[in-house]
Design an enzyme around this catalytic site. Structure first.
Site, mmCIF file in Angstrom:
data_model
loop_
_atom_site.group_PDB
_atom_site.id
_atom_site.type_symbol
_atom_site.label_atom_id
_atom_site.label_comp_id
_atom_site.label_asym_id
_atom_site.label_seq_id
_atom_site.Cartn_x
_atom_site.Cartn_y
_atom_site.Cartn_z
ATOM 1 N N GLY A 45 0.840 -1.216 0.000
ATOM 2 C CA GLY A 45 0.000 0.000 0.000
ATOM 3 C C GLY A 45 0.865 1.254 0.000
ATOM 4 O O GLY A 45 1.904 1.279 0.656
ATOM 5 N N ARG A 71 0.940 -4.907 -5.615
ATOM 6 C CA ARG A 71 1.165 -6.165 -4.902
ATOM 7 C C ARG A 71 1.385 -7.203 -5.991
ATOM 8 O O ARG A 71 0.733 -7.150 -7.028
ATOM 9 C CB ARG A 71 -0.034 -6.488 -4.016
ATOM 10 C CG ARG A 71 -0.213 -5.413 -2.922
ATOM 11 C CD ARG A 71 -1.169 -5.836 -1.824
ATOM 12 N NE ARG A 71 -1.170 -4.860 -0.740
ATOM 13 C CZ ARG A 71 -2.033 -3.860 -0.628
ATOM 14 N NH1 ARG A 71 -2.988 -3.699 -1.526
ATOM 15 N NH2 ARG A 71 -1.966 -3.018 0.377
ATOM 16 N N ASP A 130 6.202 -5.230 6.014
ATOM 17 C CA ASP A 130 6.811 -6.538 6.285
ATOM 18 C C ASP A 130 6.809 -7.460 5.067
ATOM 19 O O ASP A 130 7.779 -8.172 4.817
ATOM 20 C CB ASP A 130 6.049 -7.237 7.419
ATOM 21 C CG ASP A 130 6.509 -6.747 8.784
ATOM 22 O OD1 ASP A 130 7.555 -6.080 8.858
ATOM 23 O OD2 ASP A 130 5.802 -7.031 9.769
ATOM 24 N N THR A 137 4.350 2.299 5.568
ATOM 25 C CA THR A 137 2.956 1.837 5.625
ATOM 26 C C THR A 137 2.208 2.708 6.615
ATOM 27 O O THR A 137 2.748 3.042 7.683
ATOM 28 C CB THR A 137 2.832 0.352 6.044
ATOM 29 O OG1 THR A 137 1.461 0.090 6.396
ATOM 30 C CG2 THR A 137 3.700 -0.016 7.239
ATOM 31 N N ASP A 170 -0.065 1.715 8.405
ATOM 32 C CA ASP A 170 -0.600 0.862 9.480
ATOM 33 C C ASP A 170 0.258 0.831 10.750
ATOM 34 O O ASP A 170 -0.208 0.359 11.781
ATOM 35 C CB ASP A 170 -0.755 -0.587 8.981
ATOM 36 C CG ASP A 170 -1.660 -0.696 7.759
ATOM 37 O OD1 ASP A 170 -2.476 0.212 7.543
ATOM 38 O OD2 ASP A 170 -1.544 -1.688 7.021
ATOM 39 N N ASP A 227 2.488 -1.170 11.413
ATOM 40 C CA ASP A 227 2.575 -2.561 11.872
ATOM 41 C C ASP A 227 3.892 -3.247 11.507
ATOM 42 O O ASP A 227 3.932 -4.465 11.337
ATOM 43 C CB ASP A 227 1.376 -3.370 11.328
ATOM 44 C CG ASP A 227 1.345 -3.399 9.802
ATOM 45 O OD1 ASP A 227 2.102 -2.632 9.170
ATOM 46 O OD2 ASP A 227 0.572 -4.185 9.244
ATOM 47 N N ARG A 284 -5.375 -2.535 8.484
ATOM 48 C CA ARG A 284 -5.337 -3.980 8.223
ATOM 49 C C ARG A 284 -5.610 -4.713 9.531
ATOM 50 O O ARG A 284 -6.634 -4.474 10.138
ATOM 51 C CB ARG A 284 -4.000 -4.393 7.601
ATOM 52 C CG ARG A 284 -4.166 -5.618 6.704
ATOM 53 C CD ARG A 284 -2.876 -6.140 6.131
ATOM 54 N NE ARG A 284 -2.221 -5.199 5.251
ATOM 55 C CZ ARG A 284 -1.487 -5.537 4.209
ATOM 56 N NH1 ARG A 284 -1.356 -6.797 3.888
ATOM 57 N NH2 ARG A 284 -0.872 -4.633 3.485
HETATM 58 P P1 ADP Z 1 3.425 -4.715 2.821
HETATM 59 O O1 ADP Z 1 4.781 -4.640 2.223
HETATM 60 O O2 ADP Z 1 2.812 -3.385 3.046
HETATM 61 O O3 ADP Z 1 3.394 -5.616 4.052
HETATM 62 P P2 ADP Z 1 2.177 -6.810 1.271
HETATM 63 O O4 ADP Z 1 2.130 -7.783 2.403
HETATM 64 O O5 ADP Z 1 0.976 -6.695 0.394
HETATM 65 O O6 ADP Z 1 2.458 -5.342 1.734
HETATM 66 O O7 ADP Z 1 3.450 -7.195 0.394
HETATM 67 C C1 ADP Z 1 3.795 -6.445 -0.737
HETATM 68 C C2 ADP Z 1 4.425 -7.342 -1.757
HETATM 69 O O8 ADP Z 1 5.637 -7.883 -1.249
HETATM 70 C C3 ADP Z 1 3.613 -8.552 -2.166
HETATM 71 O O9 ADP Z 1 2.615 -8.268 -3.125
HETATM 72 C C4 ADP Z 1 4.684 -9.431 -2.763
HETATM 73 O O10 ADP Z 1 5.032 -9.011 -4.063
HETATM 74 C C5 ADP Z 1 5.865 -9.158 -1.835
HETATM 75 N N1 ADP Z 1 5.909 -10.201 -0.798
HETATM 76 C C6 ADP Z 1 5.115 -10.340 0.274
HETATM 77 N N2 ADP Z 1 5.417 -11.461 0.966
HETATM 78 C C7 ADP Z 1 6.433 -12.049 0.304
HETATM 79 C C8 ADP Z 1 7.185 -13.250 0.499
HETATM 80 N N3 ADP Z 1 6.947 -14.070 1.524
HETATM 81 N N4 ADP Z 1 8.147 -13.541 -0.405
HETATM 82 C C9 ADP Z 1 8.399 -12.735 -1.440
HETATM 83 N N5 ADP Z 1 7.720 -11.589 -1.674
HETATM 84 C C10 ADP Z 1 6.742 -11.259 -0.836
HETATM 85 O O1 F6P Z 2 -1.518 -1.502 4.341
HETATM 86 C C1 F6P Z 2 -2.149 -0.301 4.058
HETATM 87 C C2 F6P Z 2 -3.622 -0.492 3.845
HETATM 88 O O2 F6P Z 2 -4.214 0.750 3.564
HETATM 89 C C3 F6P Z 2 -4.356 -1.179 5.001
HETATM 90 O O3 F6P Z 2 -4.654 -0.278 6.050
HETATM 91 C C4 F6P Z 2 -5.554 -1.733 4.300
HETATM 92 O O4 F6P Z 2 -6.011 -2.898 4.956
HETATM 93 C C5 F6P Z 2 -5.037 -2.079 2.931
HETATM 94 O O5 F6P Z 2 -3.835 -1.346 2.742
HETATM 95 C C6 F6P Z 2 -6.007 -1.753 1.837
HETATM 96 O O6 F6P Z 2 -5.478 -2.217 0.644
HETATM 97 P P1 F6P Z 2 -6.099 -1.886 -0.785
HETATM 98 O O7 F6P Z 2 -5.584 -0.555 -1.203
HETATM 99 O O8 F6P Z 2 -5.607 -2.980 -1.635
HETATM 100 O O9 F6P Z 2 -7.596 -1.835 -0.646
#
Ligand code: ADP
Ligand code: F6P
Length: 324
Positions: free
Chosen positions: A15, A76, A107, A129, A131, A133, A175
């Site tokens: 995000g 993503r 993360d 982020t 969040d 988190d 989230r």
């Molecule tokens: P955030 O980085 O905010 O936690 P996401 O969890 O959606 O957001 O992760 C963002 C992107 O990072 C995912 O769409 C994916 O491309 C990559 N990613 C997440 N988890 C993994 C993983 N275990 N291994 C490799 N890439 C990952």
């Molecule tokens: O991680 C940031 C965030 O805005 C969260 O607070 C929320 O759950 C999520 O992304 C929403 O994602 P999307 O933009 O895919 O609806």
């Protein structure tokens, strides 16, 4: 043995968050200052796999520090979660001469960065982020702007809630984390906060408090509900039926993720972005830049990902005490 890095890439992932542009600007300008070449990787890991890679110079990041969103766009990418996708990503980096990457995200994005590091591409994560988190860091880029945006919006809902003597359930993002809800609980003087980390689903308690508040003369009843609990609309219907008090649900949604970054987000993002580029210039890899206990530092990505954080219990207790 530190690996000499000549060209670095920068990407934003997951995000978006206000302040990401300040971080990108800092990465680019610091890297150039250190004699490195910089490439922008568009749309996170998805753009890496599509080879959406552009050269960046000092002026490519002019006039962006005050803008929300991310000039590199974000995405993503499921494909990057597979070993084949990660190997392809590393191969594309090598093809474009990219020997280090700054990944700005949460993360999930750091997990991806760790995979790239294991495949020989130097990587540094920067927590971005709304969040808050990311366990290893007390600060994440965008949280400050998001809570300020939510606070202002909730103040407005409160005005109309008071005029109509209603109960309002206001859902904020986060989230699975309740940090935005906790901070708005404080800042907006909400009557109740529902956090995923604490809420036990006891709606009768909530209803009893609303009835009690009305008896004590409260004109409105603001309940901040975290996205991780959700169901604000159905909750509003049940509360109205049980209390006889008109109840409305407002979901603040993506407005919380946009807008002009606050001073704090611009400054912290600039420092973190700069530190990330300096780490790459020093040949470091597999690190996350963090802000902990009032200091900027960097940690091993796997160590950072193994850390846990929770809503501080004392803050939660104080918040509840102040609304009685
Ligand atoms: P955030 O980085 O905010 O936690 P996401 O969890 O959606 O957001 O992760 C963002 C992107 O990072 C995912 O769409 C994916 O491309 C990559 N990613 C997440 N988890 C993994 C993983 N275990 N291994 C490799 N890439 C990952
Ligand atoms: O991680 C940031 C965030 O805005 C969260 O607070 C929320 O759950 C999520 O992304 C929403 O994602 P999307 O933009 O895919 O609806």
């Amino acid at each position: 043995m530190a690996k000499a890095v000549k060209t670095i890439g920068v990407l934003t992932s997951g995000g978006d968050a206000p302040g990401m542009n300040a971080a990108i600007r800092a990465v680019v300008r610091t890297a150039i200052h250190e004699g490195l070449k910089v490439k922008g990787i568009m749309r996170g890991y998805a753009g890496l796999l599509q080879e959406e890679i552009v050269d960046m110079g000092s002026t490519s990041v002019s006039d962006i520090i005050h803008r929300g969103g991310t000039i590199l766009y974000t995405a993503r990418c499921m494909e990057f979660m597979t070993p084949e996708g990660q190997e392809q990503g590393a191969e594309i980096c090598r093809k474009h001469g990219i020997d280090g990457i700054v990944v700005i995200g949460g993360d999930g994005s750091f997990r991806g960065a760790g995979k790239l590091a294991a495949l020989g591409i130097n990587t540094i994560g920067v927590p971005g982020t709304i969040d808050l988190d990311v366990a290893c860091s007390d600060y994440t880029i965008g949280f400050d702007t998001a809570v300020n945006t939510a606070m202002v919006a909730i103040d407005k809902v409160r005005d109309t809630s008071t005029s109509h003597e209603r109960c309002s359930i206001i859902e904020v993002m986060g989230r699975k984390a309740g940090y935005i809800a906790l901070w708005c609980g404080f800042a907006n003087g909400a009557e109740d906060i529902l956090l995923p980390e604490r809420y036990d689903g006891d709606e009768q308690m909530l209803i009893n408090r609303i009835i009690d508040n009305r008896k004590r003369g409260k004109k409105h009843n603001i309940i901040i509900n975290a996205e991780g609990i959700g169901h604000s609309a159905s909750m509003a219907r049940r509360i109205e039926a049980a209390t006889g008090i008109e109840t409305r649900a407002t979901i603040l949604g993506h407005m919380q993720r946009g807008g002009t970054p606050t001073c704090k987000d611009r400054v912290y993002a600039s420092i973190m972005g700069s530190k990330a580029a300096l780490l790459l210039a020093a040949g470091k890899s597999n690190r996350v830049v963090a802000y902990r206990h009032g200091e900027y530092m960097d940690l091993d990505i796997q160590e950072a990902l193994s850390m846990k954080k929770d809503i501080p219990e004392d803050q939660y207790e104080i918040e509840k005490m102040l609304v009685r």
